[in-house]
Design a protein around this motif. Structure first.
Motif, PDB file in Angstrom:
ATOM      1  N   MET A  99      -7.700 -65.830  10.885  1.00 49.81           N
ATOM      2  CA  MET A  99      -8.046 -64.761  10.092  1.00 49.81           C
ATOM      3  C   MET A  99      -6.805 -64.652   9.009  1.00 49.81           C
ATOM      4  SD  MET A  99      -9.130 -61.338  12.076  1.00 49.81           S
ATOM      5  CE  MET A  99     -10.612 -61.102  13.215  1.00 49.81           C
ATOM      6  N   MET A 100      -5.675 -65.112   9.363  1.00 56.89           N
ATOM      7  CA  MET A 100      -4.476 -65.214   8.427  1.00 56.89           C
ATOM      8  C   MET A 100      -4.782 -66.195   7.385  1.00 56.89           C
ATOM      9  SD  MET A 100      -1.872 -63.107   8.265  1.00 56.89           S
ATOM     10  CE  MET A 100      -1.275 -64.229   7.242  1.00 56.89           C
ATOM     11  N   GLU A 101      -5.096 -67.284   7.760  1.00 60.25           N
ATOM     12  CA  GLU A 101      -5.569 -68.430   7.118  1.00 60.25           C
ATOM     13  C   GLU A 101      -6.519 -67.877   5.720  1.00 60.25           C
ATOM     14  OE1 GLU A 101      -6.792 -71.707   9.324  1.00 60.25           O
ATOM     15  OE2 GLU A 101      -4.529 -72.100   9.942  1.00 60.25           O
ATOM     16  N   TYR A 102      -7.671 -67.292   6.248  1.00 66.26           N
ATOM     17  CA  TYR A 102      -8.671 -66.591   5.584  1.00 66.26           C
ATOM     18  C   TYR A 102      -7.940 -65.626   4.541  1.00 66.26           C
ATOM     19  CZ  TYR A 102     -13.065 -64.720   3.946  1.00 66.26           C
ATOM     20  OH  TYR A 102     -14.031 -64.286   3.190  1.00 66.26           O
ATOM     21  N   ILE A 103      -7.514 -64.891   4.879  1.00 64.83           N
ATOM     22  CA  ILE A 103      -6.881 -63.752   3.891  1.00 64.83           C
ATOM     23  C   ILE A 103      -5.729 -64.308   3.078  1.00 64.83           C
ATOM     24  CG2 ILE A 103      -5.166 -61.697   3.893  1.00 64.83           C
ATOM     25  CD1 ILE A 103      -6.680 -61.035   6.542  1.00 64.83           C
ATOM     26  N   ARG A 137     -17.659 -63.187   9.471  1.00 62.21           N
ATOM     27  CA  ARG A 137     -17.169 -64.546   9.447  1.00 62.21           C
ATOM     28  C   ARG A 137     -16.903 -65.297  10.888  1.00 62.21           C
ATOM     29  NH1 ARG A 137     -15.447 -67.926   5.936  1.00 62.21           N
ATOM     30  NH2 ARG A 137     -14.072 -69.693   6.451  1.00 62.21           N
ATOM     31  N   PHE A 138     -16.247 -64.173  11.915  1.00 61.14           N
ATOM     32  CA  PHE A 138     -15.511 -64.603  13.279  1.00 61.14           C
ATOM     33  C   PHE A 138     -16.490 -64.163  14.264  1.00 61.14           C
ATOM     34  CE2 PHE A 138     -11.954 -64.796  10.141  1.00 61.14           C
ATOM     35  CZ  PHE A 138     -11.581 -65.980  10.484  1.00 61.14           C
ATOM     36  N   HIS A 139     -17.683 -63.640  13.899  1.00 58.82           N
ATOM     37  CA  HIS A 139     -18.660 -63.211  14.895  1.00 58.82           C
ATOM     38  C   HIS A 139     -18.265 -62.555  15.833  1.00 58.82           C
ATOM     39  CE1 HIS A 139     -20.707 -66.328  12.787  1.00 58.82           C
ATOM     40  NE2 HIS A 139     -20.001 -67.179  13.057  1.00 58.82           N
ATOM     41  N   VAL A 140     -17.316 -61.380  15.602  1.00 59.01           N
ATOM     42  CA  VAL A 140     -16.898 -60.603  16.673  1.00 59.01           C
ATOM     43  C   VAL A 140     -17.092 -59.100  16.006  1.00 59.01           C
ATOM     44  CG1 VAL A 140     -14.935 -62.038  17.404  1.00 59.01           C
ATOM     45  CG2 VAL A 140     -14.506 -60.505  15.439  1.00 59.01           C
ATOM     46  N   SER A 141     -16.756 -58.213  16.803  1.00 56.89           N
ATOM     47  CA  SER A 141     -17.019 -56.782  16.566  1.00 56.89           C
ATOM     48  C   SER A 141     -16.104 -56.292  15.479  1.00 56.89           C
ATOM     49  CB  SER A 141     -16.815 -55.768  17.642  1.00 56.89           C
ATOM     50  OG  SER A 141     -15.652 -55.749  18.183  1.00 56.89           O
ATOM     51  N   GLU A 142     -16.379 -55.076  14.815  1.00 60.10           N
ATOM     52  CA  GLU A 142     -15.270 -54.592  13.895  1.00 60.10           C
ATOM     53  C   GLU A 142     -14.188 -54.019  14.460  1.00 60.10           C
ATOM     54  OE1 GLU A 142     -16.964 -52.062  10.968  1.00 60.10           O
ATOM     55  OE2 GLU A 142     -18.669 -53.458  10.311  1.00 60.10           O
ATOM     56  N   ALA A 143     -14.419 -53.639  15.811  1.00 61.32           N
ATOM     57  CA  ALA A 143     -13.301 -53.111  16.659  1.00 61.32           C
ATOM     58  C   ALA A 143     -12.350 -54.176  16.966  1.00 61.32           C
ATOM     59  CB  ALA A 143     -13.706 -52.437  17.994  1.00 61.32           C
ATOM     60  N   THR A 144     -12.760 -55.294  17.115  1.00 56.91           N
ATOM     61  CA  THR A 144     -11.960 -56.563  17.538  1.00 56.91           C
ATOM     62  C   THR A 144     -10.994 -56.783  16.245  1.00 56.91           C
ATOM     63  OG1 THR A 144     -13.495 -57.287  19.229  1.00 56.91           O
ATOM     64  CG2 THR A 144     -11.980 -58.948  18.278  1.00 56.91           C
ATOM     65  N   ARG A 164     -10.162 -54.972  13.825  1.00 53.52           N
ATOM     66  CA  ARG A 164      -9.413 -53.861  13.550  1.00 53.52           C
ATOM     67  C   ARG A 164      -7.882 -54.115  14.584  1.00 53.52           C
ATOM     68  NH1 ARG A 164     -13.782 -50.358  13.521  1.00 53.52           N
ATOM     69  NH2 ARG A 164     -14.383 -49.778  11.367  1.00 53.52           N
ATOM     70  N   ARG A 165      -8.307 -54.435  15.690  1.00 56.46           N
ATOM     71  CA  ARG A 165      -7.166 -54.640  16.830  1.00 56.46           C
ATOM     72  C   ARG A 165      -6.221 -55.979  16.335  1.00 56.46           C
ATOM     73  NH1 ARG A 165     -10.833 -53.220  20.742  1.00 56.46           N
ATOM     74  NH2 ARG A 165     -11.502 -55.852  21.031  1.00 56.46           N
ATOM     75  N   ASP A 166      -7.004 -57.194  15.681  1.00 58.42           N
ATOM     76  CA  ASP A 166      -6.452 -58.244  15.369  1.00 58.42           C
ATOM     77  C   ASP A 166      -5.672 -57.767  14.025  1.00 58.42           C
ATOM     78  OD1 ASP A 166      -7.429 -59.668  17.415  1.00 58.42           O
ATOM     79  OD2 ASP A 166      -8.996 -60.629  16.174  1.00 58.42           O
ATOM     80  N   LEU A 167      -6.114 -57.092  13.091  1.00 54.64           N
ATOM     81  CA  LEU A 167      -5.326 -56.761  11.887  1.00 54.64           C
ATOM     82  C   LEU A 167      -4.257 -55.796  12.038  1.00 54.64           C
ATOM     83  CD1 LEU A 167      -8.316 -56.427   9.299  1.00 54.64           C
ATOM     84  CD2 LEU A 167      -6.942 -58.186   9.682  1.00 54.64           C
ATOM     85  N   ASP A 168      -4.412 -55.070  13.204  1.00 54.61           N
ATOM     86  CA  ASP A 168      -3.314 -54.128  13.629  1.00 54.61           C
ATOM     87  C   ASP A 168      -2.032 -54.991  14.068  1.00 54.61           C
ATOM     88  OD1 ASP A 168      -4.403 -51.760  12.637  1.00 54.61           O
ATOM     89  OD2 ASP A 168      -5.111 -51.332  14.684  1.00 54.61           O
TER      90      ASP A 168
END
Length: 259
Positions: A15-19, A33-40, A42-46
């Motif tokens: 995700m970091m590489e993409y951003i 893109r990463f085939h996960v839920s939006e909740a997941t 959000r947790r990753d970005l947090d």
């Protein structure tokens, strides 16, 4: 599409590489893109925000500005967000009418606006950007004026007392102004102090003031404050801006147009 098989740490790294590569990303975009839920997502970005790896925005994240005082070189900036800058420029010229006096700030988005105005008739174009002045062809019925002033070391824009006095004594129909950051509480900001006085006077000298900025500028606070967002006649940006940011700007009665 492949099913997501990343462990959390690996997914966050991707995700970091993409951003980093795209400057910003929205939650829905990352989820797809990463085939996960939006909740997941959000947790990753947090988690990444807490680590200082990126900056969370409403509905997504942006590449962290390692130093808000850092100012990218013109040659770096002009190749970034090209499609968005061209769309903004095409929309900006629709606000200009024959016979108008147009004040064009220094910058790369404003450069494309000047280029898009090159065939318009009976305009008076005023700029403090030597590159814009040199590179912009104009219609024979139009006039291009350079403000004068002191050239910033290693840059093409003119700043200082003479530039500010020129703009202070000028009244124009429309001004196109570039910024380095747009934030709900931080307002419109710039990466250096030298240009801030010029930009403030441009806002005041125009019957209609327009800040032009691609979506990567939103949620970012640069070094020097220019003004509150409510002081601007219009903010013109591209459709990549985060939806939550749009909602919050409208609640503040900020005039916003997306292209």
């Amino acid at each position: 599409m492949e099913k997501n098989t990343y462990i959390p740490a690996e997914r966050q790294k991707k995700m970091m590489e993409y951003i980093e590569a795209n400057t910003s990303a929205q939650i829905r975009e990352l989820a797809e893109r990463f085939h996960v839920s939006e909740a997941t997502v959000r947790r990753d970005l947090d988690d990444l925000d807490q680590q200082g790896a990126l900056r969370r925005t409403h509905g997504g994240a942006i590449k962290v500005d390692r130093s808000t005082s850092y100012e990218s070189m013109y040659s770096e900036k002009i190749g970034q967000m090209l499609d968005e800058k061209h769309r903004i420029a095409d929309a900006a010229v629709q606000l200009v009418h024959p016979g108008d006096t147009v004040l064009i700030d220094s910058g790369t988005t404003t450069f494309f606006i000047a280029q898009a105005l090159s065939h318009h008739e009976n305009l008076t174009l005023i700029t403090n950007d030597l590159y814009i002045a040199y590179q912009t062809p104009i219609h024979p019925s139009s006039t291009l004026i350079v403000t004068g002033g002191m050239r910033r070391q290693g840059r093409q824009e003119l700043v200082g007392t003479n530039t500010e006095n020129f703009i202070r004594d000028t009244h124009v129909d429309i001004a196109f102004i570039g910024v380095d950051g747009i934030d709900l509480t931080g307002g419109a900001t710039n990466a250096n102090f030298a240009e801030v006085g010029v930009k403030r006077l441009m806002l005041r000298s125009a019957a209609k003031s327009v800040i032009v900025a691609d979506h990567s500028k939103f949620g970012r606070v640069a070094l020097a404050r220019i003004c509150d967002l409510q002081e601007v006649g219009l903010i013109l940006t591209d459709s990549g801006i985060d939806a939550d940011m749009v909602t919050r700007l409208k609640k503040l009665n900020v005039q916003l147009e997306m292209v």
